[in-house]
Design a protein around this motif. Structure first.
Motif, PDB file in Angstrom:
ATOM      1  N   VAL A 194       0.841  -1.207   0.000  1.00 61.76           N
ATOM      2  CA  VAL A 194       0.000   0.000   0.000  1.00 61.76           C
ATOM      3  C   VAL A 194       0.877   1.258   0.000  1.00 61.76           C
ATOM      4  O   VAL A 194       0.616   2.211  -0.740  1.00 61.76           O
ATOM      5  CB  VAL A 194      -0.951  -0.008   1.227  1.00 61.76           C
ATOM      6  CG1 VAL A 194      -1.641   1.336   1.399  1.00 61.76           C
ATOM      7  CG2 VAL A 194      -1.986  -1.122   1.080  1.00 61.76           C
ATOM      8  N   HIS A 195       1.916   1.231   0.816  1.00 59.95           N
ATOM      9  CA  HIS A 195       2.845   2.366   0.905  1.00 59.95           C
ATOM     10  C   HIS A 195       3.399   2.724  -0.484  1.00 59.95           C
ATOM     11  O   HIS A 195       3.323   3.879  -0.914  1.00 59.95           O
ATOM     12  CB  HIS A 195       3.981   1.999   1.872  1.00 59.95           C
ATOM     13  CG  HIS A 195       4.975   3.101   2.106  1.00 59.95           C
ATOM     14  ND1 HIS A 195       5.178   3.670   3.345  1.00 59.95           N
ATOM     15  CD2 HIS A 195       5.812   3.738   1.257  1.00 59.95           C
ATOM     16  CE1 HIS A 195       6.108   4.610   3.244  1.00 59.95           C
ATOM     17  NE2 HIS A 195       6.521   4.681   1.981  1.00 59.95           N
ATOM     18  N   GLU A 196       3.920   1.729  -1.173  1.00 56.94           N
ATOM     19  CA  GLU A 196       4.511   2.000  -2.497  1.00 56.94           C
ATOM     20  C   GLU A 196       3.446   2.426  -3.513  1.00 56.94           C
ATOM     21  O   GLU A 196       3.693   3.305  -4.332  1.00 56.94           O
ATOM     22  CB  GLU A 196       5.290   0.784  -3.009  1.00 56.94           C
ATOM     23  CG  GLU A 196       6.552   0.461  -2.220  1.00 56.94           C
ATOM     24  CD  GLU A 196       7.494   1.652  -2.028  1.00 56.94           C
ATOM     25  OE1 GLU A 196       7.626   2.479  -2.944  1.00 56.94           O
ATOM     26  OE2 GLU A 196       8.083   1.759  -0.942  1.00 56.94           O
ATOM     27  N   CYS A 198       0.741   4.054  -2.902  1.00 50.32           N
ATOM     28  CA  CYS A 198       0.351   5.433  -2.599  1.00 50.32           C
ATOM     29  C   CYS A 198       1.390   6.421  -3.118  1.00 50.32           C
ATOM     30  O   CYS A 198       1.072   7.574  -3.411  1.00 50.32           O
ATOM     31  CB  CYS A 198       0.138   5.621  -1.097  1.00 50.32           C
ATOM     32  SG  CYS A 198      -1.372   4.820  -0.513  1.00 50.32           S
ATOM     33  N   HIS A 199       2.631   5.946  -3.262  1.00 52.93           N
ATOM     34  CA  HIS A 199       3.672   6.809  -3.834  1.00 52.93           C
ATOM     35  C   HIS A 199       3.405   7.111  -5.302  1.00 52.93           C
ATOM     36  O   HIS A 199       3.949   8.061  -5.856  1.00 52.93           O
ATOM     37  CB  HIS A 199       5.053   6.165  -3.685  1.00 52.93           C
ATOM     38  CG  HIS A 199       5.701   6.472  -2.370  1.00 52.93           C
ATOM     39  ND1 HIS A 199       5.666   7.727  -1.800  1.00 52.93           N
ATOM     40  CD2 HIS A 199       6.425   5.693  -1.522  1.00 52.93           C
ATOM     41  CE1 HIS A 199       6.322   7.691  -0.651  1.00 52.93           C
ATOM     42  NE2 HIS A 199       6.785   6.465  -0.457  1.00 52.93           N
ATOM     43  N   LEU A 200       2.587   6.306  -5.941  1.00 54.47           N
ATOM     44  CA  LEU A 200       2.243   6.589  -7.337  1.00 54.47           C
ATOM     45  C   LEU A 200       1.336   7.812  -7.413  1.00 54.47           C
ATOM     46  O   LEU A 200       1.226   8.456  -8.449  1.00 54.47           O
ATOM     47  CB  LEU A 200       1.571   5.378  -7.990  1.00 54.47           C
ATOM     48  CG  LEU A 200       2.431   4.116  -8.151  1.00 54.47           C
ATOM     49  CD1 LEU A 200       1.653   3.046  -8.895  1.00 54.47           C
ATOM     50  CD2 LEU A 200       3.727   4.415  -8.883  1.00 54.47           C
ATOM     51  N   ASP A 204       6.230  11.479  -2.335  1.00 52.07           N
ATOM     52  CA  ASP A 204       6.966  12.011  -1.170  1.00 52.07           C
ATOM     53  C   ASP A 204       6.328  11.439   0.098  1.00 52.07           C
ATOM     54  O   ASP A 204       5.445  10.582   0.008  1.00 52.07           O
ATOM     55  CB  ASP A 204       6.879  13.542  -1.148  1.00 52.07           C
ATOM     56  CG  ASP A 204       5.436  14.024  -1.274  1.00 52.07           C
ATOM     57  OD1 ASP A 204       4.498  13.253  -0.929  1.00 52.07           O
ATOM     58  OD2 ASP A 204       5.227  15.158  -1.717  1.00 52.07           O
ATOM     59  N   HIS A 205       6.781  11.884   1.249  1.00 52.90           N
ATOM     60  CA  HIS A 205       6.158  11.441   2.497  1.00 52.90           C
ATOM     61  C   HIS A 205       5.414  12.605   3.142  1.00 52.90           C
ATOM     62  O   HIS A 205       5.534  12.860   4.340  1.00 52.90           O
ATOM     63  CB  HIS A 205       7.207  10.837   3.444  1.00 52.90           C
ATOM     64  CG  HIS A 205       7.750   9.536   2.957  1.00 52.90           C
ATOM     65  ND1 HIS A 205       9.072   9.326   2.685  1.00 52.90           N
ATOM     66  CD2 HIS A 205       7.128   8.362   2.667  1.00 52.90           C
ATOM     67  CE1 HIS A 205       9.243   8.081   2.251  1.00 52.90           C
ATOM     68  NE2 HIS A 205       8.084   7.472   2.219  1.00 52.90           N
ATOM     69  N   SER A 206       4.679  13.322   2.336  1.00 49.15           N
ATOM     70  CA  SER A 206       3.917  14.496   2.795  1.00 49.15           C
ATOM     71  C   SER A 206       2.686  14.037   3.575  1.00 49.15           C
ATOM     72  O   SER A 206       2.290  12.865   3.492  1.00 49.15           O
ATOM     73  CB  SER A 206       3.478  15.310   1.588  1.00 49.15           C
ATOM     74  OG  SER A 206       2.646  14.513   0.767  1.00 49.15           O
ATOM     75  N   LYS A 208      -0.287  14.530   2.866  1.00 44.50           N
ATOM     76  CA  LYS A 208      -1.241  14.014   1.866  1.00 44.50           C
ATOM     77  C   LYS A 208      -0.992  12.536   1.586  1.00 44.50           C
ATOM     78  O   LYS A 208      -1.926  11.745   1.423  1.00 44.50           O
ATOM     79  CB  LYS A 208      -1.087  14.796   0.553  1.00 44.50           C
ATOM     80  CG  LYS A 208      -1.970  16.009   0.451  1.00 44.50           C
ATOM     81  CD  LYS A 208      -1.846  16.590  -0.956  1.00 44.50           C
ATOM     82  CE  LYS A 208      -2.671  17.855  -1.087  1.00 44.50           C
ATOM     83  NZ  LYS A 208      -2.256  18.635  -2.287  1.00 44.50           N
ATOM     84  N   PHE A 209       0.305  12.198   1.497  1.00 37.90           N
ATOM     85  CA  PHE A 209       0.683  10.806   1.248  1.00 37.90           C
ATOM     86  C   PHE A 209       0.178   9.913   2.378  1.00 37.90           C
ATOM     87  O   PHE A 209      -0.492   8.901   2.147  1.00 37.90           O
ATOM     88  CB  PHE A 209       2.207  10.690   1.104  1.00 37.90           C
ATOM     89  CG  PHE A 209       2.711   9.276   1.180  1.00 37.90           C
ATOM     90  CD1 PHE A 209       2.625   8.423   0.087  1.00 37.90           C
ATOM     91  CD2 PHE A 209       3.264   8.782   2.364  1.00 37.90           C
ATOM     92  CE1 PHE A 209       3.078   7.111   0.166  1.00 37.90           C
ATOM     93  CE2 PHE A 209       3.711   7.478   2.453  1.00 37.90           C
ATOM     94  CZ  PHE A 209       3.617   6.635   1.356  1.00 37.90           C
ATOM     95  N   TRP A 210       0.507  10.305   3.619  1.00 39.27           N
ATOM     96  CA  TRP A 210       0.122   9.482   4.771  1.00 39.27           C
ATOM     97  C   TRP A 210      -1.400   9.391   4.926  1.00 39.27           C
ATOM     98  O   TRP A 210      -1.927   8.391   5.391  1.00 39.27           O
ATOM     99  CB  TRP A 210       0.770  10.007   6.057  1.00 39.27           C
ATOM    100  CG  TRP A 210       2.252   9.764   6.058  1.00 39.27           C
ATOM    101  CD1 TRP A 210       3.238  10.722   6.041  1.00 39.27           C
ATOM    102  CD2 TRP A 210       2.922   8.495   6.050  1.00 39.27           C
ATOM    103  NE1 TRP A 210       4.475  10.125   6.018  1.00 39.27           N
ATOM    104  CE2 TRP A 210       4.322   8.757   6.028  1.00 39.27           C
ATOM    105  CE3 TRP A 210       2.492   7.168   6.055  1.00 39.27           C
ATOM    106  CZ2 TRP A 210       5.271   7.745   6.012  1.00 39.27           C
ATOM    107  CZ3 TRP A 210       3.439   6.151   6.040  1.00 39.27           C
ATOM    108  CH2 TRP A 210       4.807   6.444   6.023  1.00 39.27           C
TER     109      TRP A 210
HETATM  110 ZN   LIG Z   1       7.885   5.854   1.114  1.00 31.80          ZN
END
Ligand SMILES: [Zn+2]
Length: 236
Positions: A194-196, A198-200, A204-206, A208-210
């Motif tokens: 899921v983490h990877e 969501c990077h699409l 970044d690790h903003s 919004k990402f989290w």
């Molecule tokens: Zn990451």
């Protein structure tokens, strides 16, 4: 595409033979102490043995260096030792005989290697190959499932050996995963997927990402913690 694995015995090691029509000359690789030889389709077995013989010193040295640099690896690779796969422990069973790759038989990881202590790293090699193979299948399956939930369409999924990361994704949408993640429990593997993915959406690790990670996987913080605590212990 799933091709039948092909192995050839070298002088004290086993090399995996990968045939392809994309190259013209053979290429010997030693990654993490695991030997493989990529050859053009149709190259005779005798020629492969010849190449391995010629590079024997170099291969042995690479295997030796890998062992020197990984003293943390305290496994003995003997029957009864346990190895984690998707959070469950499986006991190793070492059988003496002609080399046969690892197979999961009735809850045991069974590998056959010739008699002799110099063959111990063959067991390691065989285990790494088993893990990589299963990591690839599992991760592709999970990516397929979660890509729909995240709402992205990755261009490709691969397996890599990373020193200190669980995954990476390119700006073109290709995702690579560290095969060692497959030793962790199922929900931890899900989190990394899921983490990877969501990077699409957010490279970044903003916040919004989290937020996106949380939407798909509300309990993700526990997974993050788990990896921080136990991730370092995932090795074969
Ligand atoms: Zn990451």
């Amino acid at each position: 595409m799933l091709v039948q694995a092909e192995y050839v015995e070298g002088n004290g090691f086993i090399a995996e033979v990968i045939r392809t029509n994309r190259i013209k000359t053979a290429d010997v690789r030693v990654e993490e102490g695991v030997v493989s030889i990529v050859v053009p389709n149709g190259l005779p077995d005798a020629r492969i043995s010849q190449i391995l013989k010629k590079k024997n010193e170099w291969i042995k040295n690479k295997i030796f260096l890998h062992r020197e640099h990984n003293p943390v690896n305290a496994k003995d690779y003997v029957s009864g030792e346990s190895f984690a796969y998707l959070g469950r422990n499986y006991r190793l069973k070492v059988v003496k005989g002609t080399f046969t790759p690892v197979k999961l038989v009735q809850g045991r990881l069974v590998v056959t290697v010739p008699q002799g202590s110099e063959y111990v790293h063959m067991i390691h090699n065989a285990l790494v190959r088993w893990y990589k193979h299963h990591a690839e299948l599992k991760l592709q399956e999970k990516v397929k499932r979660y890509a729909a939930v995240v709402g992205v369409d990755p261009s490709g999924v691969g397996i890599k050996t990373f020193k200190s990361r669980w995954g990476s994704c390119s700006t073109h949408g290709h995702i690579d995963f560290n095969w060692k993640i497959i030793m962790s429990p199922n929900h931890i593997v899900d989190y990394v997927v899921v983490h990877e993915l969501c990077h699409l959406k957010h490279h970044d690790h903003s916040p919004k990402f989290w937020k996106e990670v949380e939407r798909v996987m509300p309990g993700y913080l526990d997974c993050k913690e788990w990896l921080k605590k136990f991730g370092g212990g995932l090795w074969v």
